[in-house]
Design an enzyme around this catalytic site. Structure first.
Site, mmCIF file in Angstrom:
data_model
loop_
_atom_site.group_PDB
_atom_site.id
_atom_site.type_symbol
_atom_site.label_atom_id
_atom_site.label_comp_id
_atom_site.label_asym_id
_atom_site.label_seq_id
_atom_site.Cartn_x
_atom_site.Cartn_y
_atom_site.Cartn_z
ATOM 1 N N LYS A 62 0.843 -1.203 0.000
ATOM 2 C CA LYS A 62 0.000 0.000 0.000
ATOM 3 C C LYS A 62 0.877 1.252 0.000
ATOM 4 C CE LYS A 62 -0.364 -0.163 5.064
ATOM 5 N NZ LYS A 62 -1.254 -0.528 6.188
ATOM 6 N N TYR A 288 13.943 31.299 8.838
ATOM 7 C CA TYR A 288 12.714 31.946 9.297
ATOM 8 C C TYR A 288 12.706 32.073 10.807
ATOM 9 C CZ TYR A 288 10.538 31.462 4.679
ATOM 10 O OH TYR A 288 10.234 31.566 3.353
HETATM 11 C C1 PLP Z 1 -0.753 -1.581 6.844
HETATM 12 C C2 PLP Z 1 -1.450 -2.842 7.190
HETATM 13 C C3 PLP Z 1 -0.734 -4.046 7.303
HETATM 14 C C4 PLP Z 1 0.772 -4.092 7.235
HETATM 15 O O1 PLP Z 1 1.248 -3.662 8.489
HETATM 16 P P1 PLP Z 1 2.815 -3.597 8.784
HETATM 17 O O2 PLP Z 1 2.908 -3.373 10.241
HETATM 18 O O3 PLP Z 1 3.316 -2.457 7.984
HETATM 19 O O4 PLP Z 1 3.400 -4.889 8.359
HETATM 20 C C5 PLP Z 1 -1.452 -5.210 7.534
HETATM 21 N N1 PLP Z 1 -2.780 -5.190 7.656
HETATM 22 C C6 PLP Z 1 -3.508 -4.061 7.573
HETATM 23 C C7 PLP Z 1 -4.981 -4.126 7.734
HETATM 24 C C8 PLP Z 1 -2.869 -2.845 7.365
HETATM 25 O O5 PLP Z 1 -3.581 -1.720 7.290
#
Ligand code: PLP
Length: 405
Positions: A62, A288
């Protein structure tokens, strides 16, 4: 003949078109900040997870593979022990299919009006957290005279995504009815743990128990989900009782271990060349709001990247970079496009390269350092690198560099 004013207006009107043409014809030579992604690190990390469990590994890609390039991470993970892919939205899954990836893909977070048709046509499994989501899938599958493969998603204790336990038996019965009509096949049941980074937290036992109950309830409703999955990176590393049939691993593949139990290999190196270097007197105020003042004569170097490129502004006053083998502080506020580095008596030449972060082999800061400087987690740093940073990918086997932008 045009009047002078008309000619100027004509030139103005034509200008942008000609510029656009020029841009298409000659790519500007690449300069500036550069992000290198080491697929060898992702290969090694995937192998570690595949060895770690007898369950299958789903590579979670993702958010563009946690900022590392979804297709590259997916390909590398599948070649090194992962057997399926996980994404949030359907569009992310479709992009994997368009890149030619044929492995099973699960998309787990979609609004009820999502493009379910594309998911079904492309063979992308869908997680279903509620009756309205189930109805949307049934309607679309019926219209296409196809069977959608779904994973029922139970909330195992985060009050985030997934069905509330009170609605779960009803969701299972409705899914079983839909199976009988041929519109869906329930291939999996999923949950997610909210406290897996801290294995001794009682929330983990509650989550495991609730998941076991959910699987039993699904079976009582007549479902036969073959793929039970609960664990993400931390639970995969710390608690075999959560592994079931598949472990969904995202952060771990790109070198982030939120459980802090193993040494994974970070895959990103961010560098930038000094644009200019100046020598300033004691008392010189920088940036800044003048939040930093030189106490003595020092050289200041300017790097062309800032918070629009993913350097968190909250790290102002703490962050460092590596220059000529030494850590040097970023001073003053991190701006949108630039930061100033205090180089002491070291006169660095414009064009010399500073390492903003990397695996740490040469003493450079790591993504973990940046996360702690900004009071955040590594995930936010790696997913936040801006689009104008040039990306290069180092292949897992040959060490060859492939230019992405
Ligand atoms: C992001 C996510 C994962 C992966 O989690 P990690 O800790 O990055 O391995 C797995 N399941 C769901 C539902 C997620 O949203």
């Amino acid at each position: 003949m045009n009047t002078p004013t008309e000619s100027a207006a004509l030139r103005f009107a034509q200008g942008p078109r000609m510029n656009a043409l020029t841009l298409v014809q000659e790519q500007p030579r690449e300069t500036g900040a550069r992000l290198e992604i080491d697929l060898g690190a992702i290969a090694a990390n995937t192998q570690l997870f595949a060895r770690r469990s007898s369950a299958d590994v789903m590579a979670v890609v993702k958010a563009d593979g946690f900022g590392h390039g979804a297709v590259d991470v997916a390909r590398t993970a599948l070649a090194n022990g992962a057997s399926s892919l996980g994404v949030t939205g359907i569009e992310e899954g479709v992009r994997l299919r368009e890149a030619g990836l044929r492995a099973p893909v699960l998309s787990w977070l979609n609004p009820v009006d999502a493009d379910v048709e594309s998911a079904i046509r492309q063979g992308i499994d869908l997680a279903v957290p509620s009756r309205p989501h189930l109805e949307a899938v049934i309607t679309q599958a019926a219209a296409m005279r196809m069977t959608a493969q779904i994973h029922l998603h139970l909330d195992t204790g985060m009050a985030r995504d997934g069905s509330e336990p009170s609605a779960w038996p009803g969701l299972c019965r409705a899914a079983r009815l839909a199976e009988r009509s041929g519109t869906v096949q329930v291939v999996g049941v999923m949950g997610h743990l909210g406290c897996a980074d801290h294995p001794s937290d009682p929330c983990n036992a509650t989550g495991r128990t609730r998941f076991a109950w959910g699987v039993e309830a699904a079976r009582s409703a007549g479902l036969r989900p073959a793929i039970r999955h609960l664990a993400a990176t931390s639970a995969t590393l710390t608690d075999p009782r959560t592994h079931h049939d598949v472990c969904r691993v995202g952060a771990g593949l790109v070198g982030i271990d939120p459980s802090r139990t193993v040494a994974l290999r970070p895959a990103m190196t961010l560098t930038a060349p000094f644009v200019s270097v100046r020598r300033v007197r004691a008392g010189t105020n920088v940036g800044y709001a003048h939040t930093w003042t030189a106490r003595a004569v020092t050289h200041l170097g300017l790097l062309p990247l800032g918070y629009a490129d993913g350097l968190p502004r909250a790290a102002s006053g703490r962050a460092e970079v590596l220059v000529r083998g030494r850590r040097r502080p970023i001073v003053g506020r991190i701006s949108m496009d630039q930061v100033v580095v205090a180089l002491g008596d070291n006169r660095v030449e414009p064009g010399e390269i500073a390492t903003v972060f990397g695996p740490g082999d040469a003493g450079e800061p790591t993504v973990a350092d940046w996360a702690s400087w900004a009071d955040t987690i590594e995930h936010e740093i790696v997913t936040g690198i801006g689009s104008r940073v040039h990306r290069h990918t180092r292949a897992a086997h040959a060490g060859a560099l492939r230019s992405l932008s």
